[in-house]
Design a protein around this motif. Sequence first.
Motif, PDB file in Angstrom:
ATOM      1  N   UNK B 135      -1.753 -10.239 -23.666  1.00 38.45           N
ATOM      2  CA  UNK B 135      -2.413 -11.345 -22.976  1.00 38.45           C
ATOM      3  C   UNK B 135      -1.876 -12.699 -23.463  1.00 38.45           C
ATOM      4  N   UNK B 136      -1.406 -12.720 -24.717  1.00 35.44           N
ATOM      5  CA  UNK B 136      -0.836 -13.949 -25.259  1.00 35.44           C
ATOM      6  C   UNK B 136       0.438 -14.327 -24.484  1.00 35.44           C
ATOM      7  N   UNK B 137       1.279 -13.311 -24.238  1.00 35.16           N
ATOM      8  CA  UNK B 137       2.493 -13.576 -23.472  1.00 35.16           C
ATOM      9  C   UNK B 137       2.139 -14.025 -22.057  1.00 35.16           C
ATOM     10  N   UNK B 139      -0.598 -15.672 -21.014  1.00 29.80           N
ATOM     11  CA  UNK B 139      -1.132 -17.032 -20.948  1.00 29.80           C
ATOM     12  C   UNK B 139       0.003 -18.048 -21.164  1.00 29.80           C
ATOM     13  N   UNK B 140       0.950 -17.689 -22.019  1.00 29.47           N
ATOM     14  CA  UNK B 140       2.107 -18.567 -22.226  1.00 29.47           C
ATOM     15  C   UNK B 140       2.936 -18.636 -20.950  1.00 29.47           C
ATOM     16  N   UNK B 142       1.945 -18.267 -17.933  1.00 23.56           N
ATOM     17  CA  UNK B 142       1.255 -18.999 -16.871  1.00 23.56           C
ATOM     18  C   UNK B 142       1.296 -20.505 -17.097  1.00 23.56           C
ATOM     19  N   UNK B 143       1.051 -20.931 -18.338  1.00 23.92           N
ATOM     20  CA  UNK B 143       0.895 -22.368 -18.579  1.00 23.92           C
ATOM     21  C   UNK B 143       2.176 -23.052 -19.031  1.00 23.92           C
ATOM     22  N   UNK B 144       3.130 -22.327 -19.581  1.00 23.63           N
ATOM     23  CA  UNK B 144       4.334 -22.977 -20.100  1.00 23.63           C
ATOM     24  C   UNK B 144       5.572 -22.590 -19.297  1.00 23.63           C
ATOM     25  N   UNK B 189      10.657 -10.670 -22.861  1.00 24.26           N
ATOM     26  CA  UNK B 189      10.363 -11.214 -24.188  1.00 24.26           C
ATOM     27  C   UNK B 189       9.339 -10.341 -24.901  1.00 24.26           C
ATOM     28  N   UNK B 253      -1.421  -7.073 -18.534  1.00 23.94           N
ATOM     29  CA  UNK B 253      -1.915  -8.448 -18.617  1.00 23.94           C
ATOM     30  C   UNK B 253      -0.798  -9.473 -18.537  1.00 23.94           C
ATOM     31  N   UNK B 257      -0.847 -12.311 -14.978  1.00 22.89           N
ATOM     32  CA  UNK B 257      -0.938 -13.768 -14.979  1.00 22.89           C
ATOM     33  C   UNK B 257       0.101 -14.419 -14.081  1.00 22.89           C
TER      34      UNK B 257
END
Lengths: 283, 327
Positions: B135-137, B139-140, B142-144, B189, B253, B257
Amino acid sequence: MSTAASLHQSRKRKNGVMMTLCVIAAGIGLAWLALILGALLYKGLAGVSLSVFTEMTPPPGDAGGLLNAIYGSIVMTIIGIIVGTPIGVLAGTYMAEYGRFSKLTTVVRFINDILLSAPSIIIGLFVYELMVRPMGHFSAIAGAVALAILVIPVVVRTTEDMLNLVPNALREAGTAIGAPRWVVIRSVAYRAALSGIVTGILLAIARISGETAPLLFTALNNQFWSSNLNAPMASLPVTIFQFALSPYEEWQQLAWTGALIITLTVLALSIFARSLTGRREDK
Amino acid sequence: MSAVQEALPAVRSSRDATVRRFALTDSIFHGMTRAAAILVLVLLGGVAISLVAGSWQALSTFGFSFLTSESWNPVTEKFGALAPIYGTIITSAIAILIAVPLGIGIAIFLTELCPRPLRRPIGMAVELLAGIPSIIYGIWGLFVLAPFLQTTVQPFIISVFHGVPGLNGLFAGPPYGIGLLTSAMILAIMILPFITSITKDVFDTVPSVLKESAYGIGCTTWEVTRRVVIPYTRIGIMGGVMLALGRALGETMAVTFVIGNAHRISTSLFAPATTISATIANEFTEAVGDLYTSSLVALGLILFVITFLILAIARYMLMRIDARTGA
């Protein structure tokens, strides 16, 4: 002579090119990963405050915290570990002790390795069919069972590996003084392999504390504080998922902060787990 | 003397009782461990059975056309899995194409080039990163990553390939940021640490004497890697790649995203699409009607079958290299 020299040159050049590419690959890979962690720290730290840990998840457009989500994650993780660990340890014990050379062990090892990397969303579907559909509603206990199913293969694997590392001479010494097999396993093999088994459990906690997919349609989510295991319960990953995809800035900020909390927890657990086995190797 | 003789039967019988008790508890413990081991098999069997049972309605309604139809319409209740299957395979394939050369490059760097004091820290960092939740990958991404691609990279690529026949279809359309390529990059990644650590592990199984003999006759580092290390570890690398492929195919996940959740097959890599796992994650709780839910479970069944085959092949390959090194 000159052809030999030019061949030497071209080989050296080729070597230089390929090795440079490898260094570049390492640079790209590490920089990319550093970029992700950097963004996570930068965006996540901006939202860290006491209220994150003391307030409930807010309605859209309001300030709030992640308390119920953190609580839900902890509760479901603990139940998952309590349910999954004994089964995993026992199965690993069978594979390394009683059935070390049996056919069943070979089959279980193969199936367990597949479970270990099976998509977690499939486990979510399984628990949905197994528990949510018969019960008629989403519940925290279904989420915990889904997590337990993810714990089992990790613990089985590490337990078997660690018990296999225990020297047979120790077991033979136990048997020679008349101890039955299960006493040898409990008092000799488990004791010798303890730090390895604990490492496996810690890695399992690290694995499930970030899992989102199996919780989406088992524990669902909950906007409010709930300690009822028979009702939907919030969890940190699912809350992050919901908040990150929302258009509200406060929610997105909480999602980043939650992501930072999960990452730090997982990293701390893995480092702690590794330091446990590392110390044993030094001895 | 007689007292000892009198006591003997009592000692013997209490010893027999102890032995019997030991045997009993031992067989109980044996049975428990065996039951737990069998439970692992039951789990996988249960997963398969429950998926087949849950998807039965959809499969019997649509039959084989479920696999070949592109339509996904909850209103008319017409469901086909072709678009999610396409998205899953394309994103995973691109992810593998990006991650495998990078991963092998990093592994070569770590085993052959990296200064010794840095090897352990970098190797450890790579392994730690393999454990970061997906989920960390996501959210990154999506936003970055997605905004960056949308504003910088994609307009540039679209303008470059605009007039190139063949490639302009691959890089067409408005730059959404999210879509097939973005998902593939996030997947790449994500599986990179995974491929790197497995490749590094199998590289370490190459006996030093093999490498030293190659160096001894004057080979360069690249020649040793290319002619000795890689051929020796070929099966292990393939196994690692398949394992990573299994992960990429089932990853939920990180993809959900940034994939865009659009049920259509588009030739453009910039177009929003969907994957099997992203469809399930996005729609399962909102699915109304048994047929809709059943179709989503059928998607899960397809994913299960694909990943099971891939993972089984991967494990088989890795088992072969384990057997050879005599671990």
